[in-house]
Design an enzyme around this catalytic site. Structure first.
Site, PDB file in Angstrom:
ATOM      1  N   ARG A  27       4.846   4.437  12.049  1.00  0.00           N
ATOM      2  CA  ARG A  27       5.621   4.862  11.263  1.00  0.00           C
ATOM      3  C   ARG A  27       5.336   4.391   9.921  1.00  0.00           C
ATOM      4  O   ARG A  27       5.166   2.888  10.897  1.00  0.00           O
ATOM      5  CB  ARG A  27       7.316   4.792  11.544  1.00  0.00           C
ATOM      6  CG  ARG A  27       7.587   5.436   9.959  1.00  0.00           C
ATOM      7  CD  ARG A  27       9.454   5.132  10.482  1.00  0.00           C
ATOM      8  NE  ARG A  27      10.198   5.913   9.554  1.00  0.00           N
ATOM      9  CZ  ARG A  27      10.553   4.728   8.004  1.00  0.00           C
ATOM     10  NH1 ARG A  27       9.890   3.919   8.503  1.00  0.00           N
ATOM     11  NH2 ARG A  27      10.583   5.440   7.077  1.00  0.00           N
ATOM     12  N   LYS A  64       7.355  -4.411   6.098  1.00  0.00           N
ATOM     13  CA  LYS A  64       8.476  -4.932   6.362  1.00  0.00           C
ATOM     14  C   LYS A  64       8.187  -6.390   6.084  1.00  0.00           C
ATOM     15  O   LYS A  64       7.188  -7.207   6.587  1.00  0.00           O
ATOM     16  CB  LYS A  64       8.906  -4.659   7.952  1.00  0.00           C
ATOM     17  CG  LYS A  64       8.922  -3.599   7.617  1.00  0.00           C
ATOM     18  CD  LYS A  64      10.205  -2.928   9.132  1.00  0.00           C
ATOM     19  CE  LYS A  64      10.811  -1.315   9.376  1.00  0.00           C
ATOM     20  NZ  LYS A  64      11.383  -0.907  10.701  1.00  0.00           N
TER      21      LYS A  64
END
Ligand code: 7PJ
Length: 275
Positions: A241, A204
């Site tokens: 994740r 991210k």
């Protein structure tokens, strides 16, 4: 939890058709590297992403779920917010639902209760199309914690078993860089919710920015992501994740070998008792 995106541009060069064999190959790699769950998603939830019609999402995910179920021994998570997709995915072999809307779409709570599978409830302020325009919080950790607690209560009221529920602060979903930093720093504040915590930091933008890594540098992005996943685990995250499973697994193994990791953090009943 290894990430398997099955949006058309994820595998095929021309972006028009989905390569099922390529997706299964990628899933096999994730399993070989140590993933216990493969999270399969057919709708991009990146900032500004458009929604995908139900039929199209089904056409993307169902062939891949069926093939992964047939060829690999791994739990399959369906990353969706649509009740129709949840239902078809579970019938095709998925054994858990990962919902970035935390079952707030019409019919989702009822469907998840009926399917009787574990669910990850994720926090998001706004929707993918507008969430990064002006995220605003007074106390991000408290507000996210409060939201997740209220979604846990709504899920239980709809008939979902308490031991089927996991929660996720939703890094990058309606959060500024500073909000993400505060959330990661305050992750232990979410243990108040009383459910296993799922964390998605992998690749991210804020992860890259924390370490001042260039967007183009894939290796360094993966390294920082894995390091922060380990940090999240040290702060109580039960499910990570990630895209880069082997890297993350190696760090977790080293940590476990040092016997620093509290065991049995996760008591969610995934078929056969995953964790
Ligand atoms: C997350 C997710 C996350 C959960 C995405 C991306 C964006 N599901 N789906 N948590 N992120 N539970 O992977 O960059 O953080 S899509």
């Amino acid at each position: 939890m290894g990430i398997l995106n099955v949006t058309p541009d994820s595998f095929s060069g021309d972006g028009t058709h989905l390569d099922v064999a390529g997706a299964v190959e990628r899933a096999a790699t994730l399993v070989r590297e140590g993933a216990d769950i493969i999270d399969i998603g057919g709708e991009s939830t990146r900032p500004g992403a458009a929604t995908v019609p139900v039929e199209e999402e089904l056409q993307r995910v169902l062939p891949v779920i069926r093939a992964v179920k047939e060829q690999l021994s791994v739990q399959i998570s369906i990353d969706t917010s649509k009740p129709e997709v949840m239902e078809a995915a579970v019938l095709a072999g998925a054994s858990m639902v990962n919902d970035v809307y935390a079952l707030r779409q019409p019919g989702a709570l009822k469907m998840a209760a009926r399917l009787n599978v574990p669910v990850c409830l994720m926090h998001m302020q706004g929707t993918p199309s507008n969430m990064q325009k002006a995220p605003s919080y007074t106390d991000v950790v408290r507000e996210v914690s409060h939201f997740l607690s209220s979604r846990v209560r709504a899920s239980e009221a709809a008939g979902i078993a308490p031991d089927h529920l996991m929660v996720d602060p939703g890094f990058g979903f309606g959060k500024t860089f500073q909000h993400n930093v505060e959330l990661l720093r305050g992750l232990t504040g979410l243990t108040d919710v009383g459910r296993p915590i799922v964390v998605g930091l992998s690749r991210k933008a804020f992860v890259r920015r924390l370490a001042r890594v260039n967007q183009e540098d894939k290796d360094e992005t993966a390294q920082v992501s894995a390091g922060l996943a380990l940090y999240a685990a040290s702060q109580g995250a039960a499910v990570l994740r990630v895209h880069d499973v082997a890297l993350t697994r190696n760090l977790l193994r080293a940590w476990e070998a040092l016997a620093l990791r509290p065991v049995d953090q996760c008591n969610v009943q995934l078929h056969g008792g995953l964790c």
